[in-house]
Design a protein around this motif. Sequence first.
Motif: not given
Length: 683
Positions: A370-372, A416-418, A434-436
């Motif tokens: 799903l990429h991001n 998305l988890p912290k 866009v990326v974490s």
Amino acid sequence: MAKTSTRGAGTTTAAEQEIERLREELRRHEELYYVYDNPEISDADYDALMSRLQQLEAEHPELAAADSPTQRVGGRPAEGFEEYVHRRPMLSLDNSYNIEDLRAFDERVKRLADGRRLEYVAELKIDGLSISLHYEGGLLARGVTRGDGRRGEDVTQNVRTIRSIPLRLRDDVGGAAELPNIEVRGEAYLSRKTFERINAEREEAEEPRFANPRNAAAGTIRQLDPKIVDRRRLALFAYDVIGGDRKAFATHYEGLEWLERAGFQVSHKRLCPTIDEVIEFCNEMEARRDELEYEIDGVVVKVNSAALQEEFGATAKSPRWAIAYKYPARQATTQVLDIIVQVGRTGALTPVAVLAPVLVAGSTVARATLHNEDEIKRLGLLKGDWVLIEKSGDVIPKVIRVVESRRTGEEKRFKLPKACPVCGGVVSRPEGEVVSRCVAADCPAQLKARLLHFASRRAMRIEGLGDALADQFVQKRMVRDVAGLYDLTHEELVALERMAEKSASNLLAQIEASKERDLPQLVFGLGIRHVGERTAAILARQFRTLAGLGAATVEELDAVPEIGLTVAESVRDWFADEGNQALCERLRGKGVRTEMEANAGGAQTEAFAGLLFVLTGKLETMTRDEAAAIIEARGGRVTSSVSKKTTYVVAGEEAGSKLDKAQSLGVRVLDEAEFRELLAGSV
Ligand code: AMP
């Protein structure tokens, strides 16, 4: 038929002869590589021939020729594209989705032929975008996109970068080549391999991936900067040739054969006397679809006779003498059972959809990336949703859209988890990205991914170091960074689960052998952000040693052709880190090769590593050739045109437009005395 535009009739000089020979040779290698997929020489040898030709042409501007292989990428970025009205409209094709449709087409055409003999040509329908190419006097004069069919955009500069498009038609093929004006139509496309490479590079650069090769090709041809187009490596299959305002040959098939002789790529084709043979071709090619290196979406069936084509004509939308037989899309609907998060080597958190397994085009699909987070938002995807997925060739399956009508209300939002799902470390998503990422330096998931990357085939190629082993190395704390691989002992390895004596010895031998990989592989293997395989090779070739690369400033890095500021900063940051410096030291200490193999370019010092020179005018104390050789021996590079990346323009007597350009771009200009000072200070 035009010859090359070499001027100055009469005696030919040695330079002229060498230039001509190099051009011929390069054309032949381009054809072998891009049209026949059967290269005779390595990329490095090809590059060497090309730079020799560039150098000679720079020294002999009077011998310039628009069709020289050096001229594929000459232009500056365009401001926009000019509109161009097609001489003959570029129409769509009627579609058919089953055998009955094909038979109905056969009936229709037979009625029109009214008892005259009919033959068909079946050819692949390449999934790209159509381009019209104009040749004038045998030379490529213009390339135009299809646009709305009547008007397209003039993308000549970009089209020139496509190696499977001859800049000059082969002049020994006769037939249509005699005509003053020829239009060739074809489909520009990206091979799956190239598409994957581009997406991998975009991921490295944290740009959004292209959805499929067709979108990527369409986006590429409309790029304003021909250099980017050149790097993307588009290709073209020709499928039609028109002479003046008529079909150039009595039959379509002859046209295709001529195209091959003139230097174009033509995809699989078959002359079919009956529709049954057309159907056989369609079925055969569908079965072979996955073997092809490019995407197809069906077969195009055309009436062979040009006279009948003209007579049958076209509706407003499509010709009556052709039809596209479309293959079924490789899509399926299934349920997203869960969304899990994977952690990559740079700490990037990638959400992955776990799917209820479903059969698509012969294989089972159970996961889709799903990429991001933004992609999940764009899709509006919830856990438990039914989705439409698509698989194309060996491209990773992807989620196309959510089937909202199947929602029950039980679906759950995904966040998305912290904290990092593997090490619990802090996750951060910088503004505008866009990326974490998990920022913990000791995150085991990152270490594992780094080890796997380092050992991968395109990097240090340590065969046998797979997922399970990397997991154990990390969990048992046997390896703390990639250099740790070189400390592993036989005793440690045999103590691992399922590790026999022999596999342990094999693995150690592999690790030992990896020390001999060349610098580009090492630089790629380090896993520096934004440094993909190609970038690593450029950096290694430029700086020649790991130490040289590590010492380069952002400015020096940025000055390297094809290296942008993002990469430059990322490289600088990586080497500025003390841990990474120690890592490099340990790799060197273990005997890993940190210099370019066999001193490939004959560099003697690295004083000019990363510097880009342009020579212009006449020097008093040395020839330009000698000056170039001295610069290159110090690790610098000499190019023929001035750009903002040029470090120095060395201007001798009677320097011309390059000097003006340097001044307008604010590039530092050295006169001969200053240049000699620079040399004196660099040995
Ligand atoms: P469509 O856009 O679906 O109506 O299909 C027409 C398009 O198919 C053309 O404009 C071309 O871009 C493309 N095409 C791909 N391969 C071929 C081929 N072998 N012959 C003709 N058109 C082709």
